[in-house]
Structures are given as C-alpha cells and as structure tokens.
Enzyme design. Structure first.
Site, short mmCIF file in Angstrom:
data_model
loop_
_atom_site.label_atom_id
_atom_site.label_comp_id
_atom_site.label_asym_id
_atom_site.label_seq_id
_atom_site.Cartn_x
_atom_site.Cartn_y
_atom_site.Cartn_z
N GLY A 225 -1.54 -0.11 -10.24
CA GLY A 225 -0.80 -0.77 -9.17
C GLY A 225 -1.69 -0.98 -7.96
O GLY A 225 -2.92 -0.94 -8.07
N ASN A 226 -1.09 -1.21 -6.81
CA ASN A 226 -1.88 -1.35 -5.57
C ASN A 226 -1.05 -0.85 -4.39
O ASN A 226 0.10 -0.45 -4.56
CB ASN A 226 -2.35 -2.80 -5.38
CG ASN A 226 -1.19 -3.76 -5.32
OD1 ASN A 226 -0.36 -3.69 -4.43
ND2 ASN A 226 -1.10 -4.66 -6.31
N TYR A 227 -1.66 -0.86 -3.22
CA TYR A 227 -1.03 -0.22 -2.06
C TYR A 227 0.00 -1.10 -1.33
O TYR A 227 0.48 -0.73 -0.27
CB TYR A 227 -2.10 0.17 -1.03
CG TYR A 227 -3.00 1.28 -1.49
CD1 TYR A 227 -2.48 2.52 -1.84
CD2 TYR A 227 -4.38 1.11 -1.55
CE1 TYR A 227 -3.30 3.54 -2.25
CE2 TYR A 227 -5.22 2.13 -1.95
CZ TYR A 227 -4.67 3.36 -2.30
OH TYR A 227 -5.48 4.38 -2.70
N SER A 228 0.33 -2.27 -1.87
CA SER A 228 1.28 -3.12 -1.16
C SER A 228 2.63 -2.42 -0.99
O SER A 228 3.12 -1.79 -1.93
CB SER A 228 1.47 -4.43 -1.93
OG SER A 228 2.59 -5.10 -1.43
N ALA A 293 1.52 -8.91 -3.97
CA ALA A 293 0.15 -8.52 -4.34
C ALA A 293 0.20 -8.24 -5.85
O ALA A 293 0.50 -7.13 -6.28
CB ALA A 293 -0.25 -7.28 -3.57
#
Ligand code: CTP
Length: 419
Positions: A225-228, A293
């Site tokens: 995943g990502n930090y969005s 994102a």
C-alpha cells in the site's frame, strides 16, 4: 422589447444578494470587536437573510441582547433555557435550521472550546450540532493570536472543515499593533455572499472522485500500500457537495468518515476494484477527479493462507502492472467532460506533471511536490500548481486541504465560464 416593469424585476433579480432567504446563525463571543457584529447583522438582515443570534455569556458584557434582537427581529439565544419560562432552546434544531453558521468575533477561548468539543455554552453546543458550513472571524490580541495553542486550535478547526476568516493586522484594543483585529464586517458579509453564490456554482453537476490509497493483497494479513490518507480527495468531495454537486466518491481504504448525505461513497480495496467501481460514475460525470494514490503494481499471485517464514531464507515478490485508472477512463472521455488528475512528484515536478497531463488525456493536472514543506500524504495542508491542457497554469500558496479543494473548484468554474 421588455416593458419597464419587467426591466425592474430583471434588475432586482440581478441585484439580489445571494444571502436572501438564507438562515444564518450569527454567533457572538466576548471580545471588543462584538460591536462590529451589529454592522454585520444589519447587512445580513438588510439583504434578506433570516438571522438567529446566539451569544455567549461573556458576549453580553460587550453588547446588549436588546440591540441584537431589535435588529434581527428574533429573541437572542444565550442560555439553554429561558430563565422565567423554562423554555428549552434546542441547539439541534438550530443546527438543522441553519444554512450557515458564522461566529464573529471568535475569541481564543471559543476557538479552543470548538476545537476540543467543550460544549459548556449554547454557542459551542450549537456549533457541535451544525450540519452546514461554519465560518469564524477570530479577534484577539496579537500575543494570543501568535500563541502556539491558538495556532494548534485553528489548525484543528481547519481540519474539521471550519473556514477561518483571517484577522487583519492593525491597532488592537490593547493599542498594540499587530495581527488579531477582526476582519471588517463588510468583508465578512462579502465572504458570506460569495459562499452562497458559490453554493450554486456546481448545482446539477455530476462529479466522480477517486481518493485514498489502494491495498494490493499478498495474503490474508498483508498487503502492498502507500501512505495516502485520502484527506485531499475527501476534502474535494465535501466542497463539491457544498457547491451543490451530486458527488460519487470511490474510496480506497481510509479511516476518514463521510457523513455528508450529498456524497455517495463506494469503498474499495485494490486498484482493480477501484477501476471497476469507477467505470459507471466517470462515464456519467460532468467532472471527474483522480485524487487516489493508486498502487502501480500488485503481487502476481495472492496466497489464500498466511505465508509462513519457516524454512524460507529470502523471498522475492513478482509484481505485475495495475491498470492506470485515470488513463483508462480518460481515454473514453466524451465532449464536455472535464477530467482532472493529480501528480505527486519528488523531482522534475513540473516536467513530470506536464507529461502526465498529455499522456493520460486529462484537462488539467494538480501538481503537488514533496519538495514543498506541508504538501503531500497525511498533512492537513497542500501547496499546488494547476497545469491546464491549454498550456496555462496557476500556482497557489500553502493552504488547508479544504481551501485547496475550494481553489480547484473555483478554477474549474472559471474554465467552464470561459468556454
Ligand atoms: N493514477 C491512476 N491509476 C494508476 C496510477 C495513477 O488513476 N494506476 C492517477 C492518479 O490518481 C493521479 C494520476 O494518475 O491522478 C497521476 O498519478 P501518479 O501516481 O502521480 O503517477 P503515475 O502515473 O503512477 O506515475 P509515477 O508513479 O511513475 O510517477
């Protein structure tokens, strides 16, 4: 040829203030600037708004409820009960009745209570029940204004969607010169008019927005995943809904809630699910915004049970490309549709954003560079440049994500007006 009476009616309609017929709760707190609220109240009433004044106990030390009720034509509300009759004032009903709540002046104490939910008076209780937009016009001495506690509380309120009408610099009640003087009532009135004019700006428009990250599963307990956090996309959804649009939000896994009934929210997890859920809303939309994102890659295979580490010394993952949601949907763009993407860049920001605009067939790209302090994932602020397909562009200063969302909407509105 229109007759004279018709001309008069057309002229009256053109000249009509956008506050006409609106229900406004005007909150007044205990500061010297309370006397200026009388001018604001007069302007609102004169232009056809229905105003209910709610004053804090210390507000009454600065201005009498008699003046305010005479001008508004309604008894001023201050306590939870009317002392002699025992009549209960319902903050819930007031919150529902209001189209807008304006607190002017807002003292440091009220700002602190609002930011922290300390509902020890009728005004803060009404604020906590308010369903519509809230504006505050702070007024205090320069030391109080500059104190980290005030900045912290204002930042919390911004995050909660409250609009801050910045105080001006000038001579203060203490005779010191600095920032803290309440904005002039005429300017606050103008901002209220702008707000109601803007409310109709997107009326009838269908808007689709992707937001948040995507999670690409590796096994039942792990993902890429990502930090969005989805803050920017959700702020856009809220602002479009406030401007009268019919919003569909296709949202990856985020902890933020949307309780605005004008937003239809579809929760998804992976990029493939996001694309599937976005097809129909984007096909029908007048305006499409890609604020998500999206993970560019996903694991080629997903284990059905938890991957165990015993006996595995090192591991490599094979990733395959995810669909580009913006490029896929913008390839099917119809005439009259406006699709806008985001570009979060670390270097060669402008060049990369311009390339994405072209490659993905977008009408504009909102660039935020991680080189700018306060921009990017998880922050409450953002600093953007909007690049347009016709080569024009506009750079904005660092603002709260809600204010950035308003700027993007204004920008789209201006592009449409120029068409
Ligand atoms: N986007 C998308 N689907 C993807 C990747 C990106 O819809 N699979 C959208 C984003 O929502 C954003 C725009 O495309 O509006 C640009 O996203 P960004 O991550 O900045 O660019 P990428 O195309 O992924 O390129 P790179 O990560 O290499 O910079």
């Amino acid at each position: 040829m229109p007759r004279p009476r018709q001309i008069t009616i057309i002229w009256q309609l053109l000249m009509e203030s956008s506050v006409k017929g609106k229900h406004i709760v005007l909150g007044i707190t205990g500061g010297i600037a309370a006397y200026k609220s009388v001018t604001l109240l007069r302007l609102l009433v004169k232009n056809g708004a229905e105003v209910q004044v709610v004053i804090t106990p210390s507000g009454k030390e600065f201005i009498t409820p008699v003046t305010l009720s005479a001008l508004s034509g309604k008894p001023v509300v201050s306590e939870f009960f009317t002392a002699n009759t025992g009549e209960w004032h319902s903050h819930v009903d007031l919150g529902l009745w209001a189209d807008l709540m304006v607190i002017a002046p807002a003292t440091a104490s009220t700002i602190g209570k609002m930011a922290n939910g300390i509902a020890d008076n009728m005004l803060v209780t009404t604020y906590l029940s308010a369903k519509e937009h809230v504006m505050i016009a702070p007024a205090m001495d320069l030391d109080m204004m500059a104190h980290p506690s005030t900045s912290r509380n204002l930042a919390l309120l911004r995050q909660d969607g409250v609009e801050i009408i910045e105080p001006a610099a000038g001579e203060l009640a203490s005779h010191l010169i600095g920032k803290g003087r309440m904005e002039e009532p005429e300017n606050i009135f103008r901002r209220i008019e702008e707000y109601f004019a803007g409310e109709r700006k997107m009326a009838g428009k269908k808007v689709a927005i992707t937001a948040g990250p995507t999670y690409e599963k590796l096994d039942p307990v792990r993902f890429i995943g990502n930090y969005s956090t989805g803050k920017m996309g959700l702020a856009l959804a809220e602002e479009f809904a406030d401007a009268g649009a019919d919003v569909t939000l296709i949202c990856g896994p985020v902890s933020l809630k949307t309780d605005n009934p004008k937003i239809r929210r579809i929760d998804v997890e992976s990029a493939e699910e996001m694309l599937k859920a976005s097809e129909e809303p984007f096909a029908k939309a007048d305006i499409g915004i890609f604020a998500a994102a999206v993970a560019d890659y996903r694991p080629e295979s997903r284990a059905d049970s938890k991957i165990k580490r015993e006996g595995v010394e090192d591991m490599s993952l094979k990733l395959v490309k995810n669909p580009d949601i913006a490029a896929t949907l913008a390839a099917k763009k119809r005439d009259g549709q406006q699709f806008i993407g985001f570009a979060l860049e670390t270097d060669h920001a402008h060049e990369n954003a311009a390339a994405k605009l072209k490659k993905k067939n977008l009408d504009a790209v909102v660039l935020n560079s991680l080189q700018d302090k306060g921009a990017g994932f998880g922050t409450d602020t953002n600093k953007i440049t909007i690049l347009c397909a016709d080569g024009s562009e506009k750079t904005y200063p660092l603002k709260s994500k809600r204010e950035v969302a308003r700027d993007i909407i204004d920008f789209i509105g201006r592009v449409n007006a120029a068409r």
